[in-house]
Structures are given as C-alpha cells and as structure tokens.
Design an enzyme around this catalytic site. Structure first.
Site, PDB file in Angstrom:
ATOM      1  CG  HIS A  57      -2.039  -1.255   1.246  1.00 46.33           C
ATOM      2  ND1 HIS A  57      -2.629  -1.141   0.087  1.00 46.33           N
ATOM      3  CD2 HIS A  57      -1.879  -2.075   2.202  1.00 46.33           C
ATOM      4  CE1 HIS A  57      -3.511  -2.645   0.487  1.00 46.33           C
ATOM      5  NE2 HIS A  57      -2.808  -3.142   1.633  1.00 46.33           N
ATOM      6  CE  LYS A 154      -2.144  -4.838  12.589  1.00 46.01           C
ATOM      7  NZ  LYS A 154      -3.390  -4.160  12.217  1.00 46.01           N
ATOM      8  CG  LEU A 216     -10.593  20.410  -1.423  1.00 45.00           C
ATOM      9  CD1 LEU A 216     -12.028  20.981  -1.537  1.00 45.00           C
ATOM     10  CD2 LEU A 216      -9.935  20.144  -2.668  1.00 45.00           C
TER      11      LEU A 216
END
Length: 308
Positions: A57, A154, A216
């Site tokens: 990822h 984690k 934004l």
C-alpha cells in the site's frame, strides 16, 4: 484520495516547478491504526507490518508521489512511470529502519491494557514488528537527496493515512525563527482533505507569523457526496476492465527487490523490536530517525476538521 496526487501534480501549474529536490525537504507517508491485532495476532504474526502495509500500500503511494508525468492517463502509461521510480530506489538496509512492537498501557481502558504479546493467538516471545518506519532514497535527477519516509503501525494514537510533503526552510528568515516549514498534505482517511500548511500574520496588532492552512476538506466542499472506499473502487475497476490500480508483474518484482534483503535479515537475525505504549505516537527512535533525515516535527500545529 490517493488518485488526487496525479491531479494535484499534473493538473496544477503551481506545483510542477516546486515538486523536486530544490524545494522539497522530505516526504512522509503514514498509515496509523489506533487498535491492535484484536485477536488476529496469529494471522498477523506470519506477515508483520512491513508485508501487511508498507511493501504494497505505502509503496504504491510513494510511486504516485514521485513518478514522472505519464504520456496519458491510461493504465499502462501510469504503470510504466511507477516501475521507472521503483528501479531507482535502493534496497532497504536495517540501519534505515525502526521496528517497534506495542505493549499495554496500564492506565488505558479495554484493549489498550493488553500488549501484542498478550494476544493469546500470538506465539510466545514473538519479535514480529507491529510498527515500522523506513527511509527510502530515490536516485534520480528529481529526487536525489530527498528522503521518502514511510511509517505504519498498530495501536497508535490516531487513525490516519496521509501523504505529507514538507518543503525547505525559508531562506533568509527575517522573523526571528518564527516561521515553520510549509507542508502540502493529502489526507486519505479519515475525513478526506487536501490542505497546505502556511504562515500568515497573527490577528490583531501583532506582527508575528502564525501557522494556518489553505484547506479543501471534501466533506465541507462536496456535501452529501459518498466517497467510495478502496475496495469498492477496485471491484468497480474489475467490472470496467481498468487495470490502473493493479500492480504489474515487473512492478511487483521491483518492489520485492527493495524489501527482500531487509525481510531476510529480520527473519534471520530476529532483532528485538522497540517497545512502545499502546496509544502513543510509536517509538521515540522513529522520531529521531525522521529528524535525522530532514523531517521536522514541531508539534505546534494540528489540522482541525472544519466539519466538527
């Protein structure tokens, strides 16, 4: 939101000239979870946080942040550029990595009291890391000397996935050290947003610089819009025959070239990971590694969700 990196970079004139080693000090790509293994430690222990999150990822996000402009937005053109970036990245070494494993917080509540080794599904005495930070070096004309820092873990202090582009210090500072580094942040989850941390004059009669942002926030700008999660988008891509979000075989081969020497060294030498408390920011040594590689954390500014 990760796709937004392509639009931000190649659809806006203002970012093109500064998206290189002349203006950028470092890049931090983070994936943080506020919970532990939750009884899935037996499965997690076979893979560890590097294989689980970083090798796939986060490395994909790095490619999108660092790649050159593709010829088109077709899948093959984008994947060609991603492979070019991966080929310029040196294989990781243990000296460029901080490994951690969470322990319980005696003052915490619920699961926070239990450390990784107290999960009954985790083998006794396991040295599998639940936290990792690694520094990547891209040897090309655009990025030579700019560290790309990937971190994931984690049982940390918050849930967050983001890309943080930190720019160089202002040369010739005339404000007595009151200025902080500008940052462009793409917040992937939760509360999807793109914001630029910048300096402005503090309100009132003073003439002091103050940190603020150009913001934004998707939930504020696009009210009522449902943002598909990652797997929803992937399933739709399968139905539509789009391969833009899928890894090509040569891309996968380069990714494993970067990580395999480190993973073998960890498996053979079994270094003991550094303990960090459940609910903390992670090992202190990780902050020191980031600082040593030109990433500055001041702790003086925190983005606030305008929807709250």
């Amino acid at each position: 939101m990760v796709q937004n990196l392509l639009i931000l970079r190649f659809g806006n004139r203002i970012f093109g000239p500064i998206w290189n080693r002349d203006s950028i000090a470092s890049v931090m790509i983070s994936f943080k979870e506020p919970f532990g293994t939750q009884g899935r430690g037996g499965y997690f222990d076979d893979f560890g946080i590097i294989r689980d999150v970083m090798q796939n990822h986060l490395l994909q996000v790095l490619c999108l942040a660092a790649m050159e402009k593709p010829a088109t937005t077709n899948a093959e053109d984008i994947r060609n550029e991603k492979v070019k970036v991966l080929k310029t990245i040196e294989a990781l070494e243990l000296k460029d990595v901080v490994l951690g494993q969470y322990v319980g917080d005696p003052d915490g509540e619920g699961d926070a009291k239990e450390g990784y080794l107290e999960d009954p599904t985790v083998p006794r005495g396991s040295v599998t890391p639940t936290y990792a930070m690694a520094v990547f070096r891209i040897k090309n004309e655009r990025w030579d000397g700019v560290p790309f820092i990937l971190r994931c873990g984690k049982a940390l202090n918050e849930r967050k996935a983001e890309v943080r582009i930190q720019f160089n210090d202002v040369p010739g500072d005339i404000f007595g050290g009151g200025t902080k580094r500008n940052e462009l942040v793409v917040r992937v989850q939760p509360n999807e947003a793109v914001y630029c941390k910048m300096m402005t004059k503090s309100p009132g009669m003073s003439f002091n610089p103050e940190e603020t942002e150009l913001d934004l926030t998707y939930g504020s700008r696009y009210k009522g819009l449902k943002m598909p999660d990652a797997y929803e988008r992937l399933i739709l891509d399968v139905f539509c025959g789009s391969q833009i979000h899928f890894v090509r075989s040569d891309e996968l081969r380069e990714a494993w070239r970067i990580f395999t020497p480190l993973l073998h060294k960890i498996e053979n030498e079994k270094p003991k990971p550094i303990e960090y408390k459940y609910g903390s920011r992670g090992p202190v040594e990780a902050d020191e590694l980031a600082k040593a590689h030109n990433f500055t954390f001041t702790g003086t500014y925190k983005w606030k969700n305008p929807n709250l």
